[in-house]
Design an enzyme around this catalytic site. Sequence first.
Site, short mmCIF file in Angstrom:
data_model
loop_
_atom_site.label_atom_id
_atom_site.label_comp_id
_atom_site.label_asym_id
_atom_site.label_seq_id
_atom_site.Cartn_x
_atom_site.Cartn_y
_atom_site.Cartn_z
CB CYS A 74 -0.92 -0.02 1.22
SG CYS A 74 -2.00 1.42 1.26
CB CYS A 130 -0.78 2.69 4.01
SG CYS A 130 -2.08 1.85 3.18
CG ASP A 131 3.01 1.37 4.34
OD1 ASP A 131 2.42 1.84 5.32
OD2 ASP A 131 2.92 0.18 4.00
#
Length: 353
Positions: free
Chosen positions: A172, A175-176
Amino acid sequence: MPEHVVIIGSGPASWSAAIYAARANLNPLLFEGTVKPEMIPLGQLAFTTEVENYAGFPAGNIRAFVESAVASDRHYNLPPAPAGHVRDGQPHYAVQGIELMELMKQQALNFGTRVIGDDIVDVDFSRRPLKVIPASGKPVEAHTAIVATGARANYLGLDSEEKYKNKGVSACAVCDGALPIFRKKPLAVIGGGDSAVEEASYLANLKDAATIYMIHRRDQLRASKIMQERALNHPKIEMVWNHTVDEVLGDGNLVTGLRLKSTADGSTRELEVGGMFVAIGHTPNTAFLNGKLDMNEKGYIRWTKPFRTETSVSGVFAAGDVADDYYRQAITSAGTGCMAALDAERFLAAQGI
Ligand code: NAP
């Protein structure tokens, strides 16, 4: 007294089913999931930034609307408005995944949906009323159930990939990708579908982005034309065609590169990158059903009648990505959630419940 309808999941299908079921006075009970990877609260959209293709949400001052609609005690869950998206001094952007889900959740709550933050870990559909078993707490009986647990990201399955998860391997980018371990480093995205392009574009658009390599096992992207153009024309995205990842390389702490293998001649070479983002499709979240509904070879729940959300068990309906390995869009998922609630309502009426 058994519940009229239990909804399992908390993505667009679940909230849409809840809105319809609640408005039909079925007093739905919805199991939202916890932070376990199998049942992420708010589903896959919790990992998405702007959702540009959900009808009814053109770019605009979305934040003002979201804050006016969503209960203030959940504002902490809202991501910041994307930087730099401003028009006439106001935020101007397409709704973000979490915002869209919080709006749907609010709409379901407004009509009286009861939400429980727990996972369903087993079911008993061999009897009536049906039984669903939460991770903590006693089984819940219900006349109907709507399964809308979605699907989750796949990984390549290499030991070295497992070793470097959260140390440079992620599924992701949204997200990261902005984490310090990735900053200013060349990065790799694996896959050739819309998700891969989305992830690569996200990374390539981060401030100080270095080269983003898209590593694909064929010489043609699977992604839609507009997404393909986005990747192929981006100055920071470089395509690596006809290669798979043979090994994730690292120094023990962090990813330092990948060993790539040519799908054309089997030769290998190393590519220096500081991170690998895997975007190679999804697996449906159906393990908790323990085979108690009919599924296809990939584990997606089978609908037993065309254009109906009925499953192999009467009174159990399936909606969203858990039953759809073809369209897999937020809007189609929401549509089938609505269908499942209508199907449940008609089922109950036919039973005189
Ligand atoms: P997908 O379309 O199934 O693409 C998966 C990609 O991963 C394919 O290119 C596939 O290669 C590759 N792949 C699969 N297994 C692999 C492996 N073991 N090793 C290397 N490569 C592998 O999945 P997706 O991109 O997640 O998209 C799923 C659905 O969501 C699609 O319907 C898509 O349109 C939709 N979606 C839409 C948007 C949007 O509209 N903004 C964004 C994201 C997703 P091959 O091509 O060779 O099979």
